[in-house]
Design a protein around this motif. Structure first.
Motif, short mmCIF file in Angstrom:
data_model
loop_
_atom_site.label_atom_id
_atom_site.label_comp_id
_atom_site.label_asym_id
_atom_site.label_seq_id
_atom_site.Cartn_x
_atom_site.Cartn_y
_atom_site.Cartn_z
N GLU A 37 0.84 -1.20 0.00
CA GLU A 37 0.00 0.00 0.00
C GLU A 37 0.88 1.25 0.00
O GLU A 37 0.64 2.18 -0.75
N ASP A 38 1.86 1.28 0.87
CA ASP A 38 2.85 2.36 0.89
C ASP A 38 4.04 1.90 1.70
O ASP A 38 4.09 0.76 2.17
N SER A 255 9.70 1.53 -7.64
CA SER A 255 8.41 2.20 -7.48
C SER A 255 7.23 1.30 -7.81
O SER A 255 6.14 1.48 -7.28
N TYR A 258 5.12 -0.47 -5.06
CA TYR A 258 4.25 0.32 -4.19
C TYR A 258 3.04 0.78 -4.99
O TYR A 258 3.17 1.21 -6.14
N ARG A 259 1.88 0.70 -4.37
CA ARG A 259 0.62 0.93 -5.08
C ARG A 259 0.58 2.28 -5.78
O ARG A 259 0.08 2.41 -6.89
N ARG A 260 1.13 3.30 -5.16
CA ARG A 260 1.10 4.64 -5.74
C ARG A 260 2.37 4.97 -6.53
O ARG A 260 2.56 6.11 -6.95
N SER A 263 4.61 8.33 -6.32
CA SER A 263 3.82 9.33 -5.59
C SER A 263 3.64 8.92 -4.13
O SER A 263 3.36 7.77 -3.83
N SER A 265 1.86 8.61 -0.53
CA SER A 265 0.52 8.57 0.03
C SER A 265 0.38 9.68 1.06
O SER A 265 1.37 10.34 1.43
N GLU A 266 -0.81 9.89 1.57
CA GLU A 266 -1.02 10.94 2.58
C GLU A 266 -0.19 10.65 3.83
O GLU A 266 0.41 11.55 4.42
N GLU A 285 6.76 13.21 -4.43
CA GLU A 285 7.23 12.07 -5.19
C GLU A 285 8.58 11.60 -4.66
O GLU A 285 9.37 12.37 -4.14
#
Length: 289
Positions: A37-38, A255, A258-260, A263, A265-266, A285
């Motif tokens: 997820e991150d 990269s 990782y799901r994003r 970028s 995540s919050e 990023e």
């Protein structure tokens, strides 16, 4: 190997499991692809494989990149409230005559490692100035101080390269909330070197060589969520303990695990803001060299 998350739920990584064989030990499996997820979620899983270091007064966590700093921060928190976490940037000193050949390395704490064998083969004078412990300050003094005109072209070029790398590293290190470690923080300690993934492994190998040369740590442990299977084997063969979650036969870009992607995540962005200042904190990023 996939490690369950600390809350007892299933791992948040997924992928195709390859069976034992092809040179792997019985029972050893290698994931071809996984997704986290991150980096914070990956760190929580990674920390479960580092339980032997919980409460160790001599453990020091070093992160090698911004993505690694996010992972390392979460790992350090799991290991104990007083575990120090340093941002530790190491850059190779390039040899202009031979691409990909390194003359040594410079770290963000101002320490310098010179490979004397390579340096001598390039016509560089490895005199007392090049003897360890060597610092960027000593190199700068030798480069710009009295007697500097006596250095041959190759030696002067090396000193200039060290000065240039040091300036870049000071800017990078200055963005982190904590000052770089001093010798007493690293000498005779167990160093937990953390990144968010290892593909070619150039960065971590350079860091290991540098740390061993400059500080003689008691032990070096590399902890990454994703590590190329062959690289994992190479590091272990040279006496480095490697803790990972997945060890695929082909990593590709870090990269993509990782799901994003690149970028943040919050959660990652919040953590970056607490660890770094300026552009390093504001950037949403992660960059990969």
């Amino acid at each position: 190997m996939v490690i369950p998350s600390t809350d007892g739920s299933a791992s948040q990584s997924r992928g195709r499991l390859l069976p034992s064989g092809n040179g792997r030990s019985p029972g050893e499996h290698v994931y071809e692809r996984a997704m986290f997820e991150d980096r914070v979620c990956a760190a929580q899983q990674l920390a479960t494989g580092l339980q032997e270091h919980v409460g160790d007064p001599d453990i020091v966590v070093l992160s090698l990149s911004r993505g690694g700093a996010v992972v390392a921060s979460a790992v350090a928190e799991r290991l104990g409230p007083n575990v120090p976490h340093f941002y530790y940037r190491v850059r190779p000193i390039p040899c202009t005559a031979i691409p990909r050949l390194s003359l040594g390395s410079v770290a963000g704490d101002g320490s310098v490692r010179i490979d004397n064998m390579v340096a001598k083969s390039m016509g560089i004078a490895c005199d007392e100035m090049m003897a360890p412990p060597l610092s960027t300050e000593a190199v700068s003094t030798a480069h710009n101080g009295p007697g500097s005109e006596g250095h041959n072209h190759a030696t002067a070029a090396l000193m200039q390269a060290i000065d240039d790398i040091d300036m870049q590293l000071q800017e990078e290190q200055g963005s982190f909330w904590r000052a770089p470690p001093c010798a007493s923080d690293l000498t005779d300690k167990t160093l937990l070197v953390v990144d968010d993934g290892m593909e070619a492994g150039d960065t971590v190998r350079e860091a290991i060589l540098h740390l061993r040369h400059c500080y003689q740590p008691r032990r070096i442990v590399v902890a990454v969520p994703v590590c190329l299977a062959d690289l994992r084997w190479q590091l272990r063969r040279h006496g480095v303990c490697v803790v990972d979650i997945v060890s695929p036969l082909c990593v590709g870009s870090i990269s993509r695990w990782y799901r994003r992607g690149v970028s943040a995540s919050e959660t990652e962005q919040t953590l970056l803001g607490s660890l770094f200042a300026g552009p390093a904190a504001a950037s949403g990023e992660f960059d990969y060299e």
